[in-house]
Design a protein around this motif. Structure first.
Motif, PDB file in Angstrom:
ATOM      1  N   VAL A 178       0.822  -1.212   0.000  1.00  0.00           N
ATOM      2  CA  VAL A 178       0.000   0.000   0.000  1.00  0.00           C
ATOM      3  C   VAL A 178       0.855   1.260   0.000  1.00  0.00           C
ATOM      4  O   VAL A 178       0.636   2.181  -0.788  1.00  0.00           O
ATOM      5  N   ARG A 179       1.855   1.272   0.873  1.00  0.00           N
ATOM      6  CA  ARG A 179       2.664   2.485   0.996  1.00  0.00           C
ATOM      7  C   ARG A 179       3.426   2.759  -0.299  1.00  0.00           C
ATOM      8  O   ARG A 179       3.475   3.884  -0.793  1.00  0.00           O
ATOM      9  N   SER A 205       1.091   3.901  -3.082  1.00  0.00           N
ATOM     10  CA  SER A 205       0.677   5.295  -2.902  1.00  0.00           C
ATOM     11  C   SER A 205       1.787   6.235  -3.368  1.00  0.00           C
ATOM     12  O   SER A 205       1.535   7.263  -3.986  1.00  0.00           O
ATOM     13  N   ARG A 206       3.018   5.843  -3.113  1.00  0.00           N
ATOM     14  CA  ARG A 206       4.152   6.673  -3.513  1.00  0.00           C
ATOM     15  C   ARG A 206       4.330   6.653  -5.033  1.00  0.00           C
ATOM     16  O   ARG A 206       4.545   7.672  -5.670  1.00  0.00           O
ATOM     17  N   SER A 260      -2.971   9.061  -1.982  1.00  0.00           N
ATOM     18  CA  SER A 260      -2.781   8.794  -0.562  1.00  0.00           C
ATOM     19  C   SER A 260      -2.935   7.307  -0.262  1.00  0.00           C
ATOM     20  O   SER A 260      -3.537   6.560  -1.044  1.00  0.00           O
ATOM     21  N   LYS A 261      -2.377   6.891   0.866  1.00  0.00           N
ATOM     22  CA  LYS A 261      -2.502   5.487   1.275  1.00  0.00           C
ATOM     23  C   LYS A 261      -3.969   5.107   1.458  1.00  0.00           C
ATOM     24  O   LYS A 261      -4.384   4.014   1.123  1.00  0.00           O
ATOM     25  N   ASP A 262      -4.729   6.053   1.984  1.00  0.00           N
ATOM     26  CA  ASP A 262      -6.158   5.802   2.175  1.00  0.00           C
ATOM     27  C   ASP A 262      -6.832   5.463   0.853  1.00  0.00           C
ATOM     28  O   ASP A 262      -7.693   4.593   0.774  1.00  0.00           O
TER      29      ASP A 262
END
Ligand SMILES: [Zn+2]
Length: 123
Positions: free
Chosen positions: A79-80, A83-84, A89-91
């Motif tokens: 996930v992280r 997102s990057r 966003s991670k959400d």
């Protein structure tokens, strides 16, 4: 000729968003095993699939972002990191992963066939 009178622009920032029959839409390509149409809006120059009622279209993210998110997730990217890489966003990553749910793999298979960025792989 394709009858696009039932379709409207899906870009909420477009002046013609949600309006049908304006003639602003054209089919710019077909993709996937079902030959779904990718529509192009002349007004905002956005492109989107004709498909509706899927996780993709209940979204405020541009389709290519959703595609990227789901692609990364389906490839097992965390996930992280997703997102990057995608720039959301991670959400958002979590939300789309959950929303896609069991359809993720199916969606992934279909979307991977949709790769306009590399014309050399076109058949
Ligand atoms: Zn538009």
């Amino acid at each position: 000729m394709d009858d696009l009178s039932h379709f409207c622009c899906q870009n909420q920032d477009c002046p013609d968003y949600g309006k049908r029959g304006l003639g602003n839409l054209t089919v710019c390509m077909r993709y996937g095993q079902h030959q779904r149409r990718l529509l192009y809006c002349r007004t905002c120059k956005d492109r989107f699939s004709e498909r509706k009622g899927t996780p993709l279209f209940d979204s405020r993210l541009p389709e290519h972002k959703v595609v990227e998110v789901l692609h990364h997730v389906a490839e097992g990217v965390g996930v992280r990191k997703t997102s990057r890489l995608v720039g959301v966003s991670k959400d958002t990553v979590v939300r789309y992963s959950l929303r896609a749910g069991e359809h993720a793999q199916q969606l992934h298979d279909e979307l991977v066939a949709f790769s306009p960025s590399d014309p050399r792989s076109a058949v």
